[in-house]
Structures are given as C-alpha cells and as structure tokens.
Design an enzyme around this catalytic site. Structure first.
Site, PDB file in Angstrom:
ATOM      1  N   TYR A 268      -2.521  43.060   2.276  1.00 51.88           N
ATOM      2  CA  TYR A 268      -3.764  43.573   1.718  1.00 51.88           C
ATOM      3  C   TYR A 268      -3.814  45.095   1.740  1.00 51.88           C
ATOM      4  O   TYR A 268      -4.502  45.710   0.923  1.00 51.88           O
ATOM      5  CB  TYR A 268      -4.965  43.032   2.502  1.00 51.88           C
ATOM      6  CG  TYR A 268      -5.423  41.659   2.091  1.00 51.88           C
ATOM      7  CD1 TYR A 268      -4.590  40.558   2.239  1.00 51.88           C
ATOM      8  CD2 TYR A 268      -6.692  41.464   1.559  1.00 51.88           C
ATOM      9  CE1 TYR A 268      -5.020  39.296   1.877  1.00 51.88           C
ATOM     10  CE2 TYR A 268      -7.124  40.201   1.198  1.00 51.88           C
ATOM     11  CZ  TYR A 268      -6.286  39.124   1.354  1.00 51.88           C
ATOM     12  OH  TYR A 268      -6.716  37.873   0.991  1.00 51.88           O
TER      13      TYR A 268
ATOM     14  N   ASP B 163      -9.255  28.666   3.383  1.00 53.15           N
ATOM     15  CA  ASP B 163      -9.802  27.918   2.237  1.00 53.15           C
ATOM     16  C   ASP B 163      -9.391  26.448   2.312  1.00 53.15           C
ATOM     17  O   ASP B 163     -10.178  25.545   2.000  1.00 53.15           O
ATOM     18  CB  ASP B 163      -9.303  28.502   0.901  1.00 53.15           C
ATOM     19  CG  ASP B 163     -10.265  29.537   0.320  1.00 53.15           C
ATOM     20  OD1 ASP B 163     -10.844  30.307   1.112  1.00 53.15           O
ATOM     21  OD2 ASP B 163     -10.428  29.568  -0.915  1.00 53.15           O
TER      22      ASP B 163
ATOM     23  N   ASP C 109      -6.080  33.888   4.988  1.00 48.61           N
ATOM     24  CA  ASP C 109      -6.955  33.744   3.819  1.00 48.61           C
ATOM     25  C   ASP C 109      -6.721  32.382   3.173  1.00 48.61           C
ATOM     26  O   ASP C 109      -7.658  31.632   2.895  1.00 48.61           O
ATOM     27  CB  ASP C 109      -6.657  34.878   2.826  1.00 48.61           C
ATOM     28  CG  ASP C 109      -7.506  34.774   1.573  1.00 48.61           C
ATOM     29  OD1 ASP C 109      -8.728  34.552   1.716  1.00 48.61           O
ATOM     30  OD2 ASP C 109      -6.954  34.900   0.463  1.00 48.61           O
TER      31      ASP C 109
ATOM     32  N   ASP D  21       4.170  27.077   5.730  1.00 48.75           N
ATOM     33  CA  ASP D  21       4.208  25.947   4.793  1.00 48.75           C
ATOM     34  C   ASP D  21       3.981  24.632   5.530  1.00 48.75           C
ATOM     35  O   ASP D  21       3.191  23.779   5.119  1.00 48.75           O
ATOM     36  CB  ASP D  21       5.506  25.935   3.959  1.00 48.75           C
ATOM     37  CG  ASP D  21       6.769  26.079   4.789  1.00 48.75           C
ATOM     38  OD1 ASP D  21       6.680  26.364   6.009  1.00 48.75           O
ATOM     39  OD2 ASP D  21       7.868  25.911   4.221  1.00 48.75           O
TER      40      ASP D  21
ATOM     41  N   LYS E 117       6.079  33.036   8.909  1.00 46.99           N
ATOM     42  CA  LYS E 117       7.152  32.583   8.004  1.00 46.99           C
ATOM     43  C   LYS E 117       8.426  33.262   8.499  1.00 46.99           C
ATOM     44  O   LYS E 117       9.109  33.994   7.765  1.00 46.99           O
ATOM     45  CB  LYS E 117       6.792  32.963   6.556  1.00 46.99           C
ATOM     46  CG  LYS E 117       7.733  32.413   5.504  1.00 46.99           C
ATOM     47  CD  LYS E 117       7.665  30.899   5.320  1.00 46.99           C
ATOM     48  CE  LYS E 117       8.745  30.435   4.357  1.00 46.99           C
ATOM     49  NZ  LYS E 117       8.823  28.935   4.270  1.00 46.99           N
TER      50      LYS E 117
HETATM   51  C1  IPM Z   1     -12.123  36.161   1.928  1.00 42.72           C
HETATM   52  C2  IPM Z   1     -12.041  36.521   0.479  1.00 42.72           C
HETATM   53  C3  IPM Z   1     -11.565  37.963   0.356  1.00 42.72           C
HETATM   54  C4  IPM Z   1     -10.182  38.046   0.985  1.00 42.72           C
HETATM   55  C5  IPM Z   1     -11.533  38.517  -1.077  1.00 42.72           C
HETATM   56  C6  IPM Z   1     -12.878  38.391  -1.755  1.00 42.72           C
HETATM   57  C7  IPM Z   1     -11.039  39.934  -1.119  1.00 42.72           C
HETATM   58  O1  IPM Z   1     -11.222  35.643  -0.203  1.00 42.72           O
HETATM   59  O2  IPM Z   1     -12.876  36.817   2.673  1.00 42.72           O
HETATM   60  O3  IPM Z   1     -11.464  35.206   2.343  1.00 42.72           O
HETATM   61  O4  IPM Z   1      -9.177  37.744   0.332  1.00 42.72           O
HETATM   62  O5  IPM Z   1     -10.109  38.434   2.147  1.00 42.72           O
HETATM   63 MN    MN Z   2     -10.506  33.999   0.999  1.00 39.91          MN
END
Ligand code: IPM
Ligand code: MN
Length: 338
Positions: A120, A228, A224, A200, A168
């Site tokens: 990032y 999710d 990240d 993975d 990884k």
């Molecule tokens: C999160 C989001 C952010 C990230 C984006 C919006 C930049 O996906 O907080 O998980 O990737 O960190």
């Molecule tokens: Mn995210």
C-alpha cells in the site's frame, strides 16, 4: 451516532463530537481527499469514528486524488499500524453465510492486519498505461513486523492463546523476514501457540475449518483480502467492525466500504458500524462496560430476529438501516424500569 447517543444517555456521558470531511466528500468540498483541518481535528481527538470513503466517480483518478488516498493518508499520518478486525458468528446467524451452519457455529477470530506498510505504501511505485508498465513494492522492516505481531500476541493472551501468522514465504523475501520476526516475537510469549500458514492455504482453511483460528496476524494486503473473506463467512461483510491502533488516537471504522449501490437507500447493515462504535468505546475511550452494553444490544436484536436485507433471502422482509439502528439503541434504555 444513534447508538452512541443512547449510550451517553444511559451512562450519563457527554460525548463531544465534531464532523470533518474525508475521501469523496472532502474531494467535492475541498478538492483534496484528506484536508489539513480534518487531520488536525483527528490528532486532537480521543478517538476517530470513520465512515467509508470510496466513490466510483473517482474510479479513474490518479491514486493520490482518489477518496482512498484520504483513508490511507490518515492511517499513515496517525501511525495506525495495527488494524484489529474481530469476527464472530452471532447466535442465529449460523446459516446466514455460505458455510454449513455446523462449520460456521462458534467461529470467533480476530484478524490483525498490518496497516501502514507493505504494498500500500511501498516505493518505488508507478503506472505508465501507455507503455503498459506498472510497479508496486512490498517492503517491511523488522521493527514494523515486531510491533504488529506483538499486538497480536497480547490480544491472543486474552483469548484462546493461539496466533496464526500468515505469509507467502515460499515465494516472497518480505514474507521470509515476516516469518522470522513472528517466530522471534512468539518466543517472548511462550504461553501463546504460534503457527505459520501460507496465505493461499490460510484462505482455504478459513473456509474449511474457521473455528480452528483465534488470532490471525498478517501484512497489509493479505489482511485486507482475508478480512473480506471472513466477512462472507460470518454472514455479511456488513457485520464487521475494526479498530486501527497506533501510538496516538485510534481510528474506528467498519470493514465494509461505501457500497455505492446501497448508498442513500436505507438498506445497508449498520451493525458493522455499531460494533465499531463499541470498539471505539472500549479501545478508544476505555469505556468497557459501555462497549459490552452495545454488544449485548446487537446480540439481543439479532436473537429477536431483526435482520437487514443482507442477512435474509432475497425479497424477504427486512429492517432498514435506520430501523435496525433504532432497534439496537432501544435495547439501551436510559433508565431501566424496576
Ligand atoms: C479496507 C478497505 C481499504 C483498504 C480501501 C478502501 C483503501 O478495503 O479498509 O479494508 O484496502 O485498506
Ligand atoms: Mn478491504
């Protein structure tokens, strides 16, 4: 804010709240994703509650002119290196996600995501669309890995005493360093069990056997992605809260994004944001009992069957965002009847 107001009334607090633009709203009003006044106000605050920042109107903007640049900028400026993303399957929601209920049952884990390093923020970075070339860089230092893995081990001590460090290392040098540092920090915490997984296979194991995980610690991008995935496992990304902690004020934001398809329709799930307010109360303001009260209120409305649209089959009756928030706030009455 609806729920925080209920908490203030119940416990006799007076939260001093000020609102500042970031992301797309700051782009529109100030022309930059992270205005100086916003950052200054956050530096001065005890804690920061953050709404999602994305907006498809800026999809083609250069990366420093996107709403996301505001979020990344504030994380970096406040030194928020540890992003804590707890996830559990609430009673009654075992069947809400894609997992068989017996596999989802009892899922209770925390992703600790490194938040100010890695791909990032790494340099060099570049994009030359015409030439068809682009570069991103994944750097980490020992110090950066130490401080975030330390957070993970401390957290594990108050839980089931298990840390899974994810990397990884079969491909990436950065990950070899990560694994070596995590092992060193683990040696300082002999009462906590440490295992290492490749990202993975971790992604697979989270689906196959999610209850085997307690605290997962990993670098920025892996964290990240995995968080999710965990959102899907518990039934909805809309349920997940997060706290980003560093040396100054903490920043508290739901894991989900701005969900432009839902914006303004009063159908988004507010529980991620409300559970985030609970983290703000506890980790930001040191108000443990208040935080527990909010969490219990969430559990109660879910036990009573309240569901937003993301948690019911398509077309089934669901509460709107405001109704759900109101229902949770109503579980926190100012005076308990005797
Ligand atoms: C999160 C989001 C952010 C990230 C984006 C919006 C930049 O996906 O907080 O998980 O990737 O960190
Ligand atoms: Mn995210």
């Amino acid at each position: 804010m609806t729920v925080l107001k209920a908490v203030a009334a119940r416990f006799g607090h007076d939260f001093i709240v000020s609102e500042w633009p970031i992301g797309a709203s700051a782009m529109r009003t100030k022309g930059v994703p992270l205005p100086e006044e916003t950052l200054a106000a956050c530096h001065d605050a005890d804690a920061v509650l953050l709404g999602a920042v994305g907006d498809p109107a800026y999809d083609l903007a250069p990366h420093d002119k996107r709403p996301e640049a505001g979020l990344l900028g504030i994380r970096k400026a406040l030194g928020l290196y540890a992003n804590i993303r707890p996830a559990r399957v609430y009673a009654g929601l075992e069947g809400a996600g894609p997992l068989k209920p017996e596999i989802a049952f009892g899922l209770d884990l925390v992703v600790v995501r490194e938040l100010t390093g890695g791909l990032y923020f790494g340099n060099p970075r570049s994009l030359d669309l015409a030439a068809g070339t682009a570069v991103n860089t994944l750097p980490y230092t020992r110090a950066e890995i130490e401080r975030v893995t330390e957070v993970a081990f401390r957290l594990a001590k108050g839980r089931r005493k298990k840390v899974t460090s994810v990397d990884k290392s079969n491909v990436l040098e950065t990950s070899q360093l990560w694994r070596s540092v995590a092992t060193d920090i683990g040696a300082r915490h002999p009462e906590v069990a440490l295992d290492h997984q490749l990202v993975d296979s971790c992604a697979m194991n989270l689906v196959l056997n999610p209850t085997a995980f307690d605290v997962v610690v990993t670098e920025n991008l892996f964290g990240d992605i995995l968080s999710d995935e965990v959102g899907a496992l518990v039934g909805s990304l809309g349920l997940l809260p997060s706290a980003s902690l560093g040396d100054g004020p903490g920043l508290f934001e739901p894991v989900h994004g701005s969900a432009p398809a839902l914006a303004g329709r009063d159908i988004a799930n507010p529980i991620g944001a409300i559970a985030t307010a609970a983290m703000l109360l506890e980790d930001g303001l040191g108000l443990k009992e208040e935080a527990a009260t909010v969490r219990r209120a969430i559990e109660k409305v879910l036990e009573k069957g309240a569901r937003t649209a993301d948690l019911v089959p398509r077309g089934a009756r669901a509460l709107g965002t405001r109704e759900m928030a109101r229902a949770i706030a109503d579980e926190i009455p100012a005076h308990v009847a005797v």
